[in-house]
Design a protein around this motif. Sequence first.
Motif, short mmCIF file in Angstrom:
data_model
loop_
_atom_site.label_atom_id
_atom_site.label_comp_id
_atom_site.label_asym_id
_atom_site.label_seq_id
_atom_site.Cartn_x
_atom_site.Cartn_y
_atom_site.Cartn_z
N ALA A 154 59.06 37.86 48.40
CA ALA A 154 58.40 36.62 48.99
C ALA A 154 59.06 35.25 48.54
CB ALA A 154 56.84 36.68 48.94
N ARG A 155 59.29 35.24 47.49
CA ARG A 155 59.90 34.00 46.71
C ARG A 155 61.23 33.75 47.51
NH1 ARG A 155 58.53 34.74 40.50
NH2 ARG A 155 56.47 33.94 40.46
N GLN A 156 61.99 34.95 47.26
CA GLN A 156 63.37 34.82 48.02
C GLN A 156 63.43 34.55 49.39
OE1 GLN A 156 65.34 38.61 46.78
NE2 GLN A 156 65.19 37.99 44.72
N ALA A 157 62.40 35.04 50.15
CA ALA A 157 62.32 34.93 51.72
C ALA A 157 61.79 33.41 51.98
CB ALA A 157 61.48 35.86 52.39
N PHE A 158 60.87 32.97 51.13
CA PHE A 158 60.81 31.50 51.14
C PHE A 158 61.89 30.56 51.01
CE2 PHE A 158 59.08 27.46 49.58
CZ PHE A 158 58.21 26.98 50.48
N ASP A 159 62.51 30.91 49.84
CA ASP A 159 63.93 29.82 49.61
C ASP A 159 64.79 29.89 50.77
OD1 ASP A 159 62.41 29.48 47.14
OD2 ASP A 159 63.73 30.56 45.84
N ARG A 160 65.20 31.28 51.25
CA ARG A 160 66.14 31.32 52.00
C ARG A 160 65.64 30.59 53.44
NH1 ARG A 160 66.14 36.54 50.75
NH2 ARG A 160 64.95 37.26 52.38
N ARG A 161 64.50 30.45 53.97
CA ARG A 161 63.98 29.66 54.90
C ARG A 161 64.06 27.99 54.60
NH1 ARG A 161 59.67 33.18 54.62
NH2 ARG A 161 58.09 31.56 53.86
N LEU A 162 63.78 27.81 53.30
CA LEU A 162 64.07 26.32 53.05
C LEU A 162 65.72 25.92 53.06
CD1 LEU A 162 61.58 25.65 50.19
CD2 LEU A 162 61.64 24.78 52.51
N ALA A 163 66.43 26.87 52.63
CA ALA A 163 67.93 26.54 52.56
C ALA A 163 68.52 26.35 53.93
CB ALA A 163 68.60 27.53 51.72
N ALA A 164 68.03 27.16 54.91
CA ALA A 164 68.48 27.31 56.36
C ALA A 164 67.43 27.21 57.49
CB ALA A 164 69.20 28.68 56.58
N PRO A 165 67.11 25.90 57.67
CA PRO A 165 66.19 25.62 58.46
C PRO A 165 66.54 25.78 59.91
CG PRO A 165 66.88 23.50 57.61
CD PRO A 165 67.38 24.70 56.86
N SER A 166 65.65 26.40 60.82
CA SER A 166 66.11 26.85 62.25
C SER A 166 65.78 25.56 62.86
CB SER A 166 65.46 27.86 62.70
OG SER A 166 64.21 28.00 62.71
N SER A 167 65.97 25.63 64.38
CA SER A 167 65.76 24.58 65.39
C SER A 167 64.31 24.61 65.61
CB SER A 167 66.52 24.73 66.39
OG SER A 167 66.53 25.96 67.10
N VAL A 168 63.72 25.70 65.41
CA VAL A 168 62.32 26.07 65.68
C VAL A 168 61.35 25.75 64.72
CG1 VAL A 168 60.70 27.87 66.46
CG2 VAL A 168 62.90 28.06 67.35
N ASP A 169 61.84 25.70 63.38
CA ASP A 169 60.93 25.50 62.37
C ASP A 169 61.13 24.06 61.87
OD1 ASP A 169 59.85 25.94 59.86
OD2 ASP A 169 61.32 26.75 58.86
N ILE A 170 60.04 23.45 62.15
CA ILE A 170 59.86 21.90 62.10
C ILE A 170 59.22 21.84 60.65
CG2 ILE A 170 58.69 19.85 62.80
CD1 ILE A 170 58.45 21.16 65.54
N ARG A 171 60.05 20.82 59.74
CA ARG A 171 59.60 20.62 58.57
C ARG A 171 58.97 19.33 58.49
NH1 ARG A 171 60.62 25.29 56.31
NH2 ARG A 171 62.48 26.20 56.33
N LEU A 172 57.65 19.30 58.25
CA LEU A 172 56.81 18.20 57.97
C LEU A 172 56.64 17.56 56.63
CD1 LEU A 172 54.14 18.74 60.66
CD2 LEU A 172 56.31 17.24 60.77
N ASP A 173 56.92 18.57 55.81
CA ASP A 173 56.73 18.35 54.32
C ASP A 173 57.94 18.04 53.79
OD1 ASP A 173 58.08 20.60 54.59
OD2 ASP A 173 57.26 21.78 53.00
N ARG A 174 59.14 17.64 54.30
CA ARG A 174 60.34 17.10 53.57
C ARG A 174 60.21 15.55 53.66
NH1 ARG A 174 65.37 20.83 54.25
NH2 ARG A 174 64.73 22.62 53.12
#
Length: 133
Positions: free
Chosen positions: A113-133
């Motif tokens: 789960a940690r690795q999957a989370f870190d991968r999502r943070l490292a490579a944001p997609s156009s669908v993934d909107i990051r409000l916490d950055r």
Amino acid sequence: MSDCRPESFSSDCPSRLLFDQIADKWSMMILVVLDAGPLRFNAVKRRLEGVTQKALTQCLRRLERNGLVSRRVIPISPVAVEYEITPLGRTLQPPFKALYAWMMAHLPEVEAARQAFDRRLAAPSSVDIRLDR
């Protein structure tokens, strides 16, 4: 004292303070280190990589105040201090051991789960909107 219902977690409830102190990472590790028997301060410190003398002293005092650890002064030169789990502190060993067993059984899932989370943070997609950055 306030209403100490578990679902409210009132800040002035004594159970909240005790939970904070028992769940502290050093407290749990100290109680595990002392499980085999009494140890002097420096022996406890040597077994807890990364703990500072100040953090260890403060944590041992909290554990002693809560009745989970006893402190005994050994009248030798120089004076030594030994810490031991009290009977009340021993009652925490079964839940701690259960928590440790859970952790070891589920560590691979947590790591994945940690690795999957870190991968999502490292490579944001156009669908993934990051409000916490």
